[in-house]
Enzyme design. Structure first.
Site, PDB file in Angstrom:
ATOM      1  N   ARG A  54       0.860  -1.176   0.000  1.00 20.40           N
ATOM      2  CA  ARG A  54       0.000   0.000   0.000  1.00 20.40           C
ATOM      3  C   ARG A  54       0.905   1.238   0.000  1.00 20.40           C
ATOM      4  O   ARG A  54       2.116   1.123   0.161  1.00 20.40           O
ATOM      5  CB  ARG A  54      -0.940  -0.013   1.213  1.00 20.40           C
ATOM      6  N   GLY A  55       0.261   2.408  -0.129  1.00 16.06           N
ATOM      7  CA  GLY A  55       1.062   3.623  -0.247  1.00 16.06           C
ATOM      8  C   GLY A  55       1.308   3.887  -1.722  1.00 16.06           C
ATOM      9  O   GLY A  55       1.636   2.956  -2.485  1.00 16.06           O
ATOM     10  N   ALA A  56       1.133   5.154  -2.115  1.00 16.59           N
ATOM     11  CA  ALA A  56       1.129   5.480  -3.542  1.00 16.59           C
ATOM     12  C   ALA A  56       2.394   5.019  -4.298  1.00 16.59           C
ATOM     13  O   ALA A  56       2.278   4.299  -5.304  1.00 16.59           O
ATOM     14  CB  ALA A  56       0.898   6.983  -3.697  1.00 16.59           C
ATOM     15  N   ARG A  95      -6.761  -0.117  -7.309  1.00 16.29           N
ATOM     16  CA  ARG A  95      -7.003   0.984  -6.364  1.00 16.29           C
ATOM     17  C   ARG A  95      -7.097   2.271  -7.203  1.00 16.29           C
ATOM     18  O   ARG A  95      -6.187   2.580  -7.962  1.00 16.29           O
ATOM     19  CB  ARG A  95      -5.889   1.079  -5.304  1.00 16.29           C
ATOM     20  N   GLN A 205      -2.812   2.700   9.683  1.00 18.72           N
ATOM     21  CA  GLN A 205      -1.469   2.680   9.072  1.00 18.72           C
ATOM     22  C   GLN A 205      -0.460   3.471   9.900  1.00 18.72           C
ATOM     23  O   GLN A 205       0.731   3.205   9.851  1.00 18.72           O
ATOM     24  CB  GLN A 205      -1.512   3.260   7.648  1.00 18.72           C
ATOM     25  N   ASP A 246      -1.476  10.942  -2.344  1.00 22.00           N
ATOM     26  CA  ASP A 246      -1.801   9.897  -3.316  1.00 22.00           C
ATOM     27  C   ASP A 246      -1.983  10.481  -4.705  1.00 22.00           C
ATOM     28  O   ASP A 246      -1.785   9.799  -5.709  1.00 22.00           O
ATOM     29  CB  ASP A 246      -3.056   9.139  -2.890  1.00 22.00           C
ATOM     30  N   ASN A 256      -5.049  12.803  -0.019  1.00 23.67           N
ATOM     31  CA  ASN A 256      -4.280  11.884   0.835  1.00 23.67           C
ATOM     32  C   ASN A 256      -5.264  11.146   1.738  1.00 23.67           C
ATOM     33  O   ASN A 256      -6.484  11.376   1.682  1.00 23.67           O
ATOM     34  CB  ASN A 256      -3.235  12.684   1.640  1.00 23.67           C
ATOM     35  N   LYS A 257      -4.737  10.306   2.586  1.00 17.15           N
ATOM     36  CA  LYS A 257      -5.560   9.465   3.467  1.00 17.15           C
ATOM     37  C   LYS A 257      -6.623  10.287   4.191  1.00 17.15           C
ATOM     38  O   LYS A 257      -6.359  11.406   4.633  1.00 17.15           O
ATOM     39  CB  LYS A 257      -4.629   8.771   4.461  1.00 17.15           C
TER      40      LYS A 257
END
Ligand code: MRU
Length: 361
Positions: A54-56, A95, A205, A246, A256-257
């Protein structure tokens, strides 16, 4: 970066088998370090969709390796290029929000030809290049972000308190991280830093992964509930907010998140600088503003259940009334006006069209 003193990246080609990619399966952190083998496009798609990775930046690199598998698999397929294009669509759909995913797949697609004999090796070589460049971008973000922390320390002569949200650390990338790169650079240079780590519900996260990273590297940190940041800012306990992205649009809006926007609002209200670690691979020049970004909605079970370790076993437990519905918006958009600056691999700019154009002509 290191885990238990051993150097790691988040993704790598298996030493003795060029047709296997290995990843750290992040679903089990911080309790267990599980290394997973990926061997097919479907393995990579699932690992991205179910957030083993995960994570861009990391999902971009994983997808680049996924395209290498697509080329290997396509060799046995009658419709060679059709299979590769279908695999590309599948990977991109895993995603929707982080633009790095489509960006990396498109990079790989630009090499596609009917030459099935050499395409797998070309795509493997390019996946390794995308990975290498991703590491270099993060390192540079660290170098450009470091003076921001140095200046605060020079002015206050005390520990620099930095708040971060989600995990935009090396686990979200390949190495260094984006938001964390300046933090690691400052810590390694001997500047006293302390990080407030937002737990980042629903998948935590921050509490699970950012805390794990910082702990392994010896960076002082404290995990806080998602709603604590505003209170800490009002009481002078935050000097700087550093987050990842992201997707950043050409006007400087930052996606972002979920929850990042609220931190930016609180930072603005308390005159606290709010910076974003933004590699160029996360900047989407095709979109006018953040409201054009597709926001991923994930399953309700992520909100309703919580995962942890009990009696030596990783377990999920129900947190809510069983039948209560839950909504799970995974990202939000922080408008450019709330962002003090974007830290990219070629310098810092204002979060605006003009700022971005000055760096990326
Ligand atoms: O849903 P996730 O865990 O993939 O979300 C990750 C984030 O929002 C990160 O902050 C972002 O990808 C930047 S990572 C360097």
């Amino acid at each position: 970066m290191k885990i238990k003193g051993k150097n790691f990246h988040t993704i790598w080609l298996k030493d003795d088998d060029e047709q296997v990619v290995q990843i750290i399966d992040q679903r089990f952190l911080p309790h267990e370090l599980v290394i997973e083998n990926l061997e097919t496009v479907d393995d990579v798609e699932r690992a991205i969709r179910e957030m083993h990775v995960r994570g861009a930046p990391l999902i971009g690199v994983a997808a680049a390796f996924g395209m290498y598998f697509a080329a290997l698999e396509a060799v046995d397929n009658q419709q060679f290029t059709k299979y590769i294009y279908e695999s590309a669509d599948k990977l991109k759909a895993a995603r929707p929000t982080a633009v790095n995913l489509a960006w990396a797949v498109d990079q790989q697609l630009s090499f596609v030809s009917e030459n099935y004999k050499i395409l797998p090796s070309i795509l493997l070589e390019n996946a390794e290049l995308i990975k290498k460049e991703s590491i270099e971008r993060c390192k540079k973000i660290g170098e450009f972000g470091l003076p921001l922390i140095e200046e605060i320390f020079a002015k206050n002569k005390k520990v620099v308190n930095i708040l971060t949200h989600c995990n935009a650390g090396w686990m979200a990338c390949i190495d260094y991280g984006t938001a964390t790169a300046p933090i690691y650079a400052a810590h390694d240079k001997g500047i006293p830093v302390h990080v407030w780590v937002d737990e980042t519900r629903p998948r935590n996260q921050g509490a699970r992964i950012t805390a794990f990273e910082l702990q392994e590297h010896g960076v002082p940190h404290t995990i806080i509930t998602d709603n604590a940041g505003g209170h800490l800012m009002q009481h002078g306990k935050v000097d700087l907010v550093l987050v990842g992205t992201d997707r950043t649009t050409r006007n400087g809006d930052v996606c972002n998140k979920i929850g990042t926007y609220l931190k930016a609002l609180a930072a603005k209200d308390n005159n606290i600088p709010f910076y974003v670690g933004a590699p160029s691979s996360s900047i989407d020049f095709s979109l006018r503003n953040g409201f054009e970004i597709p926001i991923e909605e994930r399953g309700a079970e992520e909100v309703k259940y919580i995962q942890g370790k009990h009696d030596g076993e990783i377990k999920k437990i129900l947190l809510t009334p069983e039948k209560s519905p839950a909504a799970n918006f995974a990202f939000d958009v922080t408008p450019a006006r709330l962002v003090t600056g974007l830290i990219t691999e070629i310098g810092i700019c204002t979060a605006s069209r003009e700022g971005l154009l000055k760096l990326f002509h």
